[in-house]
Design a protein around this motif. Structure first.
Motif: not given
Length: 766
Positions: A203, A206-207, A225, A227, A229, A233, A238
């Motif tokens: 990680w 947030d990527d 990535s 959305k 957030k 993880r 995620c």
């Protein structure tokens, strides 16, 4: 169809005979026992490396990258399949699973009409969400929009979850990803070692970053990535908490970015696709017209519209697929062979697709010829089967190619690309009406002619036998290891002279002779015509079989005939090498039930020992093969048979998603199932399959240009019976454009010229 070689002594092969793309080395046997073992090895290598069916795959492509997935959008993370996100002969993404409240959604519909984007519609089974709240089955609408941006090398997924219920809910959406960065040869089981280093996912803020350090000096990454957030993880993805309002919707976005970093001192990566703004063929005709759309309007030199909606949709799909497969290399356009296995430059495939579409966009043919001329063989190289004057078979740019672990850099193991290069050059000149391209490529023409002469040698036929003993066993378009067989079902021994290849040489010689004569070299033209006449006489003697009623498939070692009824005999006719009587006999023979499956002509008669309806070249139906055969039928007056081929393929297309004709389909008789049976791992889109319908239309309407004389001959025009009226705009003849209308009238076809400034249009009924 394109097939790849295997590097002997470098890696083991897992086998791929179902899709027939890798053939074992072909050493000369020392004993009868060895010979039997070699044949058994080829015959029994039936397990496909890609074991899962991709015939229903949803495909998006933009420039170089492409992505394919099942209709539900889910890709298993074990990687034992052909789905995923590909770029530069590497699969960057090999797994992608989406969970809604720990349940995988149910698929309703999927489609990818535009080429670079797709929409999948899903719904939910019964869900248990937070605090014991339940969401009943089919209360959520899940629209999954996928868009691929070739310029940015990025796949963007927008997932809209809509509630059809009166209660709001918070659900968790889980995404699992897998990225192994396999070379396409590894996916297909041709090579099993990965030379570089696969890193653990990590990680970065947030990527989520997947990484592979290539041994070829390229560090490859896939960055995901999300959305909203991520709320939680994991090592491979995620979870996101998504609030769904009552009778409202919320959106989840997943971006997957391809990264390539060439380390200092490493060779740059060669690109094979144009930038996005150059992705479509240049506009040569702008059409503003009310009512029904024009197939190809605004994007191609030629546009078509008819009274049959099914045919028009198929024509549009075909031209769109060619647009999707449009690539660029060395500043020249070409059609990549097909997705997923052959999304690159192939000499044979790219030439034939360009030939099929000369009436729609002749500039692609000219560019393809220039591109191949620039990479024409210059030396004897046993590793790559290269010889001076020879036209390449295939170009790869992935890690294994960059490390010289495979010979496709490029590989030259094809017997027919060189005569096809000459043939297409001559055909292009007929449409363009200029010797400019011939002048520019004259030295390449001479070298190609020289290669043919040297290769024919004492046998007097153009035959193949890999010089490397590591290359392809078969080097014509039927290039799977078990494709060329005799009457007993045994595999033929090289050197092998294929019937249709001798026809390619004949037509190439005569076509180049015409250009030489126009250029004032009458002696060279006469010499080529004399050689063509001599070849025709010998061909009739050695390839005709009275017992078959058609030409044999090939001559093997020592001139032994492969005395089977195969579609190759049909392709012989398009060259004009056949006598009139034999040409007509071939047309009659190939339209019998054992060869004509109802959807088209099989590659091999069902009465032959080796016949297999799902054998890659042993009984399947190939649209491109049928389109070339139909041209031959028309040449010998078998107009009814040619029209029947066109009609059968149009009818077959109705059962494929968005009417996309695949590379091939199974050879089961039409009466058995009523629908064409999918070939499990066929390419789609595929260039010469897409080119088949434009070519068949050109052939059926009898369009024969003479650009030098500013003349268009329309010979025995014939509208398919399901079309009452068909209009063509922008047909290129020389430097002018022609407009035509064809109308059915009392069993005949009327032709009205709507535009012909500077072009003499002549209709010949007989």
């Amino acid at each position: 169809m394109p097939t790849e070689t295997r590097a002997e002594g470098r890696h083991d092969s897992a086998g791929d005979e179902q899709h027939a793309k890798a053939d074992r080395p072909n050493p000369q046997p020392n004993t009868e026992h060895e010979e039997h073992g070699r044949k058994q090895q080829i015959l029994t290598r039936k397990q496909a490396a890609v074991v899962r069916n991709i015939s229903d795959a949803v495909v998006v492509k933009s420039g170089e990258p492409f992505f394919l997935c099942p209709p539900d959008g889910q890709i298993d993370t074990d990687g034992d399949h052909g789905f995923g996100l590909y770029h530069h002969d590497t699969r960057f993404l090999s797994g992608y699973r989406l969970w809604i409240a720990d349940i995988r959604p149910s698929a309703l519909a999927a489609g990818a009409r535009s080429g670079n984007s797709a929409t999948l519609e899903l719904t939910n089974p019964e869900l248990l969400v937070r605090d014991g709240q339940r969401i009943e089955k089919d209360r959520l609408g899940i629209r999954w929009d996928r868009a691929l941006d070739g310029d940015e090398a990025e796949l963007v997924d927008t997932i809209r979850v809509r509630s059809f219920g009166s209660m709001s809910a918070t659900i968790h959406v889980r995404v699992e990803l897998a990225a192994s960065f396999e070379d396409i040869f590894e996916i297909r089981g041709l090579l099993i070692e990965r030379p570089g280093t696969l890193r653990e996912p990590r990680w970065d803020g947030d990527d989520l970053v997947f990484a592979y350090d290539g041994k070829d000096g390229v560090d490859r990454t896939l960055t995901a990535s999300f959305k909203p957030k991520p709320a939680r993880r994991t090592d491979d993805g995620c979870e996101m908490d998504v609030d769904i309002p009552a009778r409202g919707e919320s959106t989840v976005e997943v971006r997957l970015r391809i990264g390539e970093h060439v380390r200092a001192g490493a060779a740059p990566i060669e690109h094979r696709a144009p930038d996005e703004h150059r992705h479509r063929p240049r506009t040569a005709l702008h059409i503003e017209d009310g009512g029904l759309p024009w197939a190809g309007g605004g994007e191609w030199a030629t546009a078509v519209r008819s009274t049959d909606l099914l045919f028009d949709a198929l024509m549009s799909r075909s031209l769109d697929d060619l647009r999707i497969l449009h690539g660029e290399l060395d500043g020249h356009a070409y059609y990549g062979a097909g997705v997923p296995w052959f999304s690159t430059l192939f000499g044979r495939d790219s030439l034939i697709a360009a030939w099929q579409t000369l009436a729609f966009e002749p500039r692609v043919a000219a560019a393809t010829l220039r591109l191949l001329a620039g990479r024409q063989g210059t030396k004897d190289d046993d590793w790559r089967d290269e010889q001076p004057g020879k036209i390449l078979h295939e170009l790869r740019i992935g890690e294994l190619a960059r490390l010289d672990e495979i010979p496709q850099t490029p590989y030259y193991g094809t017997v027919d690309a060189t005569p096809l290069f000459l043939l297409v050059l001559a055909e292009h000149a007929r449409w363009a009406g200029t010797l400019d391209l011939f002048h520019d490529l004259r030295s390449n023409v001479d070298r190609a002619l020289g290669w043919i002469d040297r290769t024919m040698g004492d046998t007097c036929y153009l035959a193949y036998d890999s010089t490397t003993k590591r290359g392809l066993v078969n080097q014509g378009w039927k290039d799977s290891g078990d494709a060329i067989v005799d009457a007993d079902g045994e595999i033929a021994d090289p050197p092998i002279a294929l019937a249709e290849v001798q026809g390619y040489v004949y037509r190439a010689w005569r076509g180049i002779a015409d250009l030489l004569e126009r250029d004032g070299d009458a002696d060279a033209a006469a010499n080529l015509r004399a050689k063509a006449d001599d070849l025709r006489g010998r061909f009739e003697r050695d390839f005709w079989s009275d017992s078959l009623g058609c030409y044999v498939l090939a001559l093997g070692m020592g001139g032994k005939p492969c005395e089977v009824v195969a579609s190759n005999a049909g392709q012989v006719l398009l060259s004009g090498i056949a006598s009139d009587d034999h040409g007509q006999a071939v047309a009659r023979r190939l339209m019998k039930d054992d060869v004509f499956a109802g959807w088209g002509i099989r590659t091999l008669s069902s009465s032959e020992v080796a016949y297999n309806p799902i054998g890659y070249h042993l009984g399947t139906v190939w649209p491109h093969d049928n389109s070339l055969i139909a041209e031959g039928f028309r040449r010998y007056g078998a107009d009814e048979a040619a029209e029947r081929i066109l009609s059968s393929l149009v009818e077959a297309s109705a059962d494929f998603d968005h009417q996309r004709l695949p590379e091939c389909f199974a050879g089961f008789d039409r009466r058995s199932f009523g629908v064409p049976v999918r070939y499990p791992v066929a390419c789609h889109p595929q260039a010469w399959a897409a080119g088949s319908i434009p070519h068949l239309l050109t052939v059926t309407l009898g369009l024969r240009p003479d650009g030098f004389a500013h003349r268009l001959r329309i010979v025995r025009p014939r509208l398919p019976r399901f079309i009452d009226r068909l209009e063509i705009r922008g047909l290129p003849v020389g430097t002018e454009r022609v407009g035509l209308t064809f109308a059915a009238k009392g069993g005949a076809t009327d032709v009205v010229v709507t535009k012909a400034d500077g072009v003499d249009v002549v209709v010949e009924r007989d």
